[in-house]
Structures are given as structure tokens and as C-alpha cells.
Write an enzyme that holds these catalytic residues in place. Structure first.
Site, mmCIF file in Angstrom:
data_model
loop_
_atom_site.group_PDB
_atom_site.id
_atom_site.type_symbol
_atom_site.label_atom_id
_atom_site.label_comp_id
_atom_site.label_asym_id
_atom_site.label_seq_id
_atom_site.Cartn_x
_atom_site.Cartn_y
_atom_site.Cartn_z
ATOM 1 C CB SER A 9 -0.985 -0.007 1.179
ATOM 2 O OG SER A 9 -0.318 0.152 2.401
ATOM 3 C CG ASN A 10 3.476 2.743 3.038
ATOM 4 O OD1 ASN A 10 3.257 3.922 3.261
ATOM 5 N ND2 ASN A 10 3.246 1.785 3.925
ATOM 6 C CG LEU A 82 19.570 -5.449 9.607
ATOM 7 C CD1 LEU A 82 20.750 -5.831 10.490
ATOM 8 C CD2 LEU A 82 19.223 -3.980 9.771
ATOM 9 C CG HIS A 99 9.052 1.822 12.549
ATOM 10 N ND1 HIS A 99 9.338 0.473 12.472
ATOM 11 C CD2 HIS A 99 8.603 2.043 13.812
ATOM 12 C CE1 HIS A 99 9.088 -0.095 13.637
ATOM 13 N NE2 HIS A 99 8.646 0.830 14.467
ATOM 14 C CG ASP A 140 12.993 0.075 12.956
ATOM 15 O OD1 ASP A 140 12.838 0.204 11.734
ATOM 16 O OD2 ASP A 140 12.448 -0.812 13.631
HETATM 17 C C1 GRF Z 1 3.859 -0.440 6.898
HETATM 18 O O1 GRF Z 1 3.071 -0.396 8.050
HETATM 19 C C2 GRF Z 1 5.221 0.134 7.155
HETATM 20 O O2 GRF Z 1 5.219 1.137 8.133
HETATM 21 C C3 GRF Z 1 5.990 -1.060 7.650
HETATM 22 O O3 GRF Z 1 5.503 -2.136 6.894
HETATM 23 C C4 GRF Z 1 4.177 -1.871 6.485
HETATM 24 C C5 GRF Z 1 4.106 -2.056 5.001
HETATM 25 O O4 GRF Z 1 2.783 -1.957 4.548
HETATM 26 N N1 GRF Z 1 7.419 -0.856 7.547
HETATM 27 P P1 GRF Z 1 2.441 -1.940 3.020
HETATM 28 O O5 GRF Z 1 2.993 -3.211 2.397
HETATM 29 O O6 GRF Z 1 3.090 -0.728 2.423
HETATM 30 O O7 GRF Z 1 0.954 -1.880 2.941
#
Ligand code: GRF
Length: 186
Positions: A9-10, A82, A99, A140
Site C-alpha cells: 500500500s505504501n 537488514l 516505520h 530502525d
Molecule cells: C507499513 O506499516 C510500514 O510502516 C511497515 O511495513 C508496512 C508495510 O505496509 N514498515 P504496506 O505493504 O506498504 O501496505
């Protein structure tokens, strides 16, 4: 770069942000597993895609670097490994991660997905959010670039909090990536 189980989704938020942009484009998507939903989506979008599993570890860096040829920035989203030191060295200050909590709290190895939001609720936090940070050799811990906050409700479950934070991620990540790239080019 996304993890094997990444929904992407990101990734979709980043692709939407830079769609038609003359100066920045998402060119390539790398997942750690070939059945990653994010990768399947990217394949339908005219994006260069690759499934590059972290094993064997001896060749992971060179396989990644080969695919990253011509790429300027790396954005991680749901990538749980990593990055090899060779990749960090090849992209100094040009690797970002998102994150789903307000680092430096609730980060580190094992802090992903619902584990993060369960920990936030267990700590009785009243505010949570998300963090975009530069990626270093420690989980992180790279320099924080941007954060956005949202309330934690008394009635929240890890799932409801995750959904609220995710909506925020989709706003923050594209904006932070654009800011980082423009700042580096200025
Ligand atoms: C997100 O919550 C991001 O913060 C974390 O992994 C998740 C990825 O979600 N690092 P998506 O695959 O982008 O929906």
C-alpha cells in the site's frame, strides 16, 4: 523494496505521488519473495520488478546491486531484513524506510506489523504515528526525516490502530520522499 508479505500500500502511495512527475519516478520494485502481493501489483504497472531472496546471503548484495543499476534512491516499505553493507555504501543518504510508530520508541528487530501496535497499546501511549527515517546498519536507528502523529483511542485494538497509522503513512511517506530528494538535489 518490499518484504515477502508486503501488501504494497505504501508502494502504491509512492507510485501515485510521482505518477507523471518530470523529475522523480518509481522505476523498480524489489521484493524478497516472488509471491509478494506488492510485486504482483507492480508487474501490472509497467514497473521493473524483481524477486530477490536474501539467501544465499553471500550473493545477496551483488544480486541487489545488479538490479539497482541506474536507481538513485531506495524506499523500503515492509522490508524486514537488514540491507547488506555493500548496498548501504552504494546509496549513502539515499535509502529511506517507513516505520509504523514514533521512533525511537517501538522500533528494532521484531518490531513490525501488529507487534508494534500491540506494544504501543501495552505501554498506554495516547499518541502514536509513523516515522520516515534514513536507513543504517541497525534496525530502525537511522536519522529521522519526518514523523506524523495520530491519537491512540482507549477503545483501540492493534488492528484499529494499525489502520489509523497506515492512513497516515500514505500521506507522510510520499511527502517525505519528495522532500528528501529535493533537498539532496538543492
Ligand atoms: C507499513 O506499516 C510500514 O510502516 C511497515 O511495513 C508496512 C508495510 O505496509 N514498515 P504496506 O505493504 O506498504 O501496505
Amino acid at each position: 523494496m518490499v518484504g515477502g508479505r508486503g501488501r504494497g500500500s505504501n508502494l502504491r502511495a509512492l507510485v501515485a505521488e510521482f505518477n507523471g512527475d518530470a523529475s522523480v519516478s518509481v522505476v523498480s520494485v524489489i521484493a524478497t519473495a516472488s509471491d509478494s502481493p506488492a510485486l504482483e501489483w507492480a508487474e501490472g504497472q509497467n514497473l521493473r520488478t524483481a524477486a530477490i531472496p536474501p539467501r544465499p546471503s553471500e550473493t545477496y548484495a551483488s544480486r541487489l546491486l545488479e538490479h539497482l543499476h541506474g536507481v538513485e534512491w531506495i524506499c523500503l516499505a515492509g522490508y524486514l531484513n537488514l540491507l547488506p553493507p555493500e548496498v548501504l555504501a552504494a546509496f549513502p543518504g539515499r535509502i529511506l524506510n517507513i516505520h509504523p510508530a514514533l521512533l525511537p520508541k517501538f522500533g528494532g528487530k521484531g518490531m513490525y506489523g501488529l507487534h508494534v501496535h500491540s506494544a504501543v497499546l501495552a505501554a498506554n501511549e495516547t499518541v502514536s504515528g509513523c516515522t520516515v527515517h534514513y536507513v543504517s546498519e541497525v534496525y530502525d536507528e537511522g536519522e529521522v526525516l519526518a514523523q506524523a502523529t495520530c491519537p491512540v483511542m482507549k477503545t483501540d485494538t492493534p488492528e484499529t490502530l494499525a489502520a489509523r497509522v497506515l492512513r497516515l503513512e500514505h500521506l507522510l511517506y510520499p511527502e517525505a520522499v519528495r522532500f528528501a530528494i529535493e533537498r539532496a538535489r538543492a
